[in-house]
Design a protein around this motif. Sequence first.
Motif, mmCIF file in Angstrom:
data_model
loop_
_atom_site.group_PDB
_atom_site.id
_atom_site.type_symbol
_atom_site.label_atom_id
_atom_site.label_comp_id
_atom_site.label_asym_id
_atom_site.label_seq_id
_atom_site.Cartn_x
_atom_site.Cartn_y
_atom_site.Cartn_z
ATOM 1 N N LEU A 96 39.682 36.467 39.641
ATOM 2 C CA LEU A 96 38.822 36.218 38.482
ATOM 3 C C LEU A 96 39.537 35.289 37.498
ATOM 4 O O LEU A 96 38.950 34.331 36.992
ATOM 5 C CB LEU A 96 38.464 37.543 37.807
ATOM 6 N N GLN A 97 40.805 35.543 37.257
ATOM 7 C CA GLN A 97 41.571 34.725 36.314
ATOM 8 C C GLN A 97 41.669 33.277 36.771
ATOM 9 O O GLN A 97 41.485 32.359 35.961
ATOM 10 C CB GLN A 97 42.975 35.309 36.132
ATOM 11 N N THR A 98 41.963 33.077 38.042
ATOM 12 C CA THR A 98 42.091 31.694 38.519
ATOM 13 C C THR A 98 40.738 30.990 38.531
ATOM 14 O O THR A 98 40.679 29.785 38.317
ATOM 15 C CB THR A 98 42.750 31.625 39.912
ATOM 16 N N SER A 99 39.659 31.735 38.734
ATOM 17 C CA SER A 99 38.328 31.113 38.768
ATOM 18 C C SER A 99 37.903 30.573 37.412
ATOM 19 O O SER A 99 37.042 29.688 37.337
ATOM 20 C CB SER A 99 37.283 32.097 39.298
ATOM 21 N N VAL A 100 38.487 31.096 36.342
ATOM 22 C CA VAL A 100 38.135 30.637 34.996
ATOM 23 C C VAL A 100 39.312 29.956 34.299
ATOM 24 O O VAL A 100 39.270 29.718 33.095
ATOM 25 C CB VAL A 100 37.592 31.805 34.125
ATOM 26 N N ASN A 101 40.358 29.662 35.064
ATOM 27 C CA ASN A 101 41.568 29.022 34.498
ATOM 28 C C ASN A 101 42.107 29.796 33.294
ATOM 29 O O ASN A 101 42.424 29.212 32.255
ATOM 30 C CB ASN A 101 41.281 27.570 34.115
ATOM 31 N N TYR A 102 42.240 31.088 33.463
ATOM 32 C CA TYR A 102 42.704 31.952 32.378
ATOM 33 C C TYR A 102 44.124 31.570 31.976
ATOM 34 O O TYR A 102 45.040 31.566 32.807
ATOM 35 C CB TYR A 102 42.648 33.414 32.826
ATOM 36 N N PRO A 103 44.349 31.246 30.685
ATOM 37 C CA PRO A 103 45.684 30.796 30.264
ATOM 38 C C PRO A 103 46.753 31.891 30.334
ATOM 39 O O PRO A 103 47.942 31.591 30.421
ATOM 40 C CB PRO A 103 45.468 30.330 28.822
ATOM 41 N N GLY A 104 46.353 33.146 30.332
ATOM 42 C CA GLY A 104 47.312 34.237 30.407
ATOM 43 C C GLY A 104 47.644 34.656 31.829
ATOM 44 O O GLY A 104 48.353 35.649 32.037
ATOM 45 N N TYR A 105 47.191 33.880 32.803
ATOM 46 C CA TYR A 105 47.376 34.245 34.208
ATOM 47 C C TYR A 105 48.832 34.470 34.613
ATOM 48 O O TYR A 105 49.135 35.494 35.238
ATOM 49 C CB TYR A 105 46.726 33.201 35.115
ATOM 50 N N PRO A 106 49.763 33.570 34.295
ATOM 51 C CA PRO A 106 51.139 33.787 34.762
ATOM 52 C C PRO A 106 51.733 35.129 34.290
ATOM 53 O O PRO A 106 52.332 35.853 35.094
ATOM 54 C CB PRO A 106 51.915 32.603 34.184
ATOM 55 N N ALA A 107 51.543 35.467 33.039
ATOM 56 C CA ALA A 107 52.092 36.729 32.523
ATOM 57 C C ALA A 107 51.358 37.922 33.127
ATOM 58 O O ALA A 107 51.972 38.945 33.457
ATOM 59 C CB ALA A 107 51.990 36.761 31.000
ATOM 60 N N HIS A 108 50.045 37.801 33.272
ATOM 61 C CA HIS A 108 49.242 38.881 33.843
ATOM 62 C C HIS A 108 49.657 39.129 35.295
ATOM 63 O O HIS A 108 49.840 40.271 35.730
ATOM 64 C CB HIS A 108 47.756 38.502 33.767
ATOM 65 N N LYS A 109 49.858 38.053 36.040
ATOM 66 C CA LYS A 109 50.266 38.158 37.441
ATOM 67 C C LYS A 109 51.644 38.807 37.540
ATOM 68 O O LYS A 109 51.882 39.663 38.397
ATOM 69 C CB LYS A 109 50.279 36.782 38.101
ATOM 70 N N LYS A 110 52.554 38.427 36.654
ATOM 71 C CA LYS A 110 53.897 39.019 36.666
ATOM 72 C C LYS A 110 53.830 40.521 36.396
ATOM 73 O O LYS A 110 54.504 41.300 37.052
ATOM 74 C CB LYS A 110 54.804 38.342 35.641
ATOM 75 N N PHE A 111 52.994 40.907 35.426
ATOM 76 C CA PHE A 111 52.820 42.343 35.168
ATOM 77 C C PHE A 111 52.347 43.039 36.442
ATOM 78 O O PHE A 111 52.860 44.095 36.811
ATOM 79 C CB PHE A 111 51.818 42.602 34.041
ATOM 80 N N HIS A 112 51.353 42.452 37.101
ATOM 81 C CA HIS A 112 50.812 43.049 38.329
ATOM 82 C C HIS A 112 51.902 43.216 39.390
ATOM 83 O O HIS A 112 52.012 44.273 40.014
ATOM 84 C CB HIS A 112 49.676 42.192 38.888
ATOM 85 N N GLU A 113 52.697 42.185 39.596
ATOM 86 C CA GLU A 113 53.761 42.250 40.607
ATOM 87 C C GLU A 113 54.761 43.358 40.274
ATOM 88 O O GLU A 113 55.156 44.138 41.157
ATOM 89 C CB GLU A 113 54.465 40.899 40.719
ATOM 90 N N ASP A 114 55.173 43.426 39.015
ATOM 91 C CA ASP A 114 56.124 44.451 38.589
ATOM 92 C C ASP A 114 55.509 45.848 38.714
ATOM 93 O O ASP A 114 56.166 46.792 39.159
ATOM 94 C CB ASP A 114 56.577 44.216 37.148
#
Length: 134
Positions: free
Chosen positions: A64-82
């Motif tokens: 969903l984030q990549t489909s809308v070019n969400y600017p918080g994606y990198p931090a959100h993805k890192k949280f998910h991985e952790d």
Amino acid sequence: MKYELTKDLETGNALIDSEHRELFRMVNNLQDACAKGQGRSQVETAAKFLVDYVKKHFRDEQNLQTSVNYPGYPAHKKFHEDYIRQIEGGADKILASNADIASLAELNKLIGILVAHIRIEDRKLASYVSRYNK
């Protein structure tokens, strides 16, 4: 402690909210299985299902984030991985300790982290998606 998607946790995004409800249902099922002293196989099944669903939910959010070019994606993805590493570790502890009090306390701590993430970060994401789709 039972978890539920209360108004302060709703994002307004149908997909995200439905998956959060399902995550809380799974956490509650795992806690119930542990509290009732159900067999290791049931606890193991519930723990694996929870971990797998967390991964699925995070993939859906990231798509969903990549489909809308969400600017918080990198931090959100890192949280998910952790978080995936943490929830996998928590599930392993529950199984290794036969669902003792300490491992259930660890699970509650991890769910508390998720609840805080939902309350702040997922609500920001849903707000951005809503504005993007207008």
